[in-house]
Design an enzyme around this catalytic site. Structure first.
Site, mmCIF file in Angstrom:
data_model
loop_
_atom_site.group_PDB
_atom_site.id
_atom_site.type_symbol
_atom_site.label_atom_id
_atom_site.label_comp_id
_atom_site.label_asym_id
_atom_site.label_seq_id
_atom_site.Cartn_x
_atom_site.Cartn_y
_atom_site.Cartn_z
ATOM 1 N N ASP A 11 0.314 -1.252 0.130
ATOM 2 C CA ASP A 11 0.008 0.196 0.256
ATOM 3 C C ASP A 11 0.799 1.287 0.022
ATOM 4 O O ASP A 11 0.242 2.094 0.722
ATOM 5 C CB ASP A 11 -0.923 0.493 1.272
ATOM 6 C CG ASP A 11 -2.248 -0.412 1.254
ATOM 7 O OD1 ASP A 11 -2.159 -2.018 -0.056
ATOM 8 O OD2 ASP A 11 -2.839 -0.615 2.080
ATOM 9 N N LYS A 59 -6.990 -3.995 -3.504
ATOM 10 C CA LYS A 59 -7.465 -4.927 -2.564
ATOM 11 C C LYS A 59 -8.565 -3.505 -2.035
ATOM 12 O O LYS A 59 -8.549 -2.945 -2.099
ATOM 13 C CB LYS A 59 -6.261 -4.968 -1.426
ATOM 14 C CG LYS A 59 -5.436 -4.157 -0.924
ATOM 15 C CD LYS A 59 -4.793 -4.569 0.029
ATOM 16 C CE LYS A 59 -3.814 -3.826 1.350
ATOM 17 N NZ LYS A 59 -5.280 -2.601 2.106
ATOM 18 N N CYS A 116 -1.964 -2.145 7.599
ATOM 19 C CA CYS A 116 -2.065 -3.562 6.969
ATOM 20 C C CYS A 116 -0.947 -3.958 6.691
ATOM 21 O O CYS A 116 -1.249 -5.800 6.001
ATOM 22 C CB CYS A 116 -2.854 -2.707 5.350
ATOM 23 S SG CYS A 116 -4.132 -2.302 4.951
#
Ligand SMILES: [Zn+2]
Length: 184
Positions: free
Chosen positions: A11, A91, A135
């Site tokens: 991310d 995602k 995450c």
């Protein structure tokens, strides 16, 4: 011998960088560290995850709108050298399911990452990225437990949010308890 370790970069969306909708302080400092890791020959595969939400997303009850598909905030940071990235796994694209983990969403549905790694004969993963206490943590715990890979988290390539002072230490403890090797 084929290298059976993958690097998973979690991310590095613009919205998680300083100035972004959910920017983590100092997060851009991981970019040169990660670029160097990804450019080296330690990995048989380099995967980047990308938070990627529809305009109306269940996570926007908890967080400010971020990483909305097609907006600049959803793009990976321009200083992440994409020449070294083999595959991008998106995602959080289901409006009704968030996915902190790169592997499975909150309903347990796969994002395709475990299947990709198995198809490439990957046995171990090193994980870096943002955020250590969200995450990265969720991706590492799924990697070590549900997906069953030998898993390390390289903290010099990670940044956390740390809304409370205990959040990052607690995340590191939770990853270790799940069998993740956390490397300072
Ligand atoms: Zn998100």
């Amino acid at each position: 011998m084929k290298n059976t370790t993958a690097l998973i970069i979690v991310d590095l969306n613009n919205d998680f960088m300083p100035g972004g909708a959910l920017g983590a302080e100092g997060a851009d400092a991981v970019l040169p560290v990660i670029n160097e890791l990804a450019a080296g020959d330690a990995y048989g595969l380099v995967v980047a995850t990308q938070d990627w939400h529809p305009e109306e997303h269940v996570s926007f009850d908890q967080w400010p709108p971020h990483c909305v598909a097609g907006t600049p905030g959803a793009e990976l940071h321009p200083h992440l050298d994409d020449a070294n990235i083999d595959v991008i796994i998106r995602k959080g694209f289901d409006a009704h399911a968030d996915s902190y983990s790169g592997f499975y969403n909150e309903h347990g549905e796969t994002n395709g990452l475990a299947e990709l790694l198995r198809a490439r004969r990957i046995e171990a993963v090193d994980i870096v990225g943002i955020a250590t206490d969200y995450c990265v943590k969720a991706t590492a715990i799924d990697a070590a437990t549900k997906a069953g890979f030998r898993t390390r988290v390289l903290l010099n390539g990670c940044r956390g949010v740390g809304l409370e002072p205990n959040h990052i230490p607690d995340a590191i403890a939770a990853m270790r308890a799940a069998g993740v090797e956390v490397v300072d």
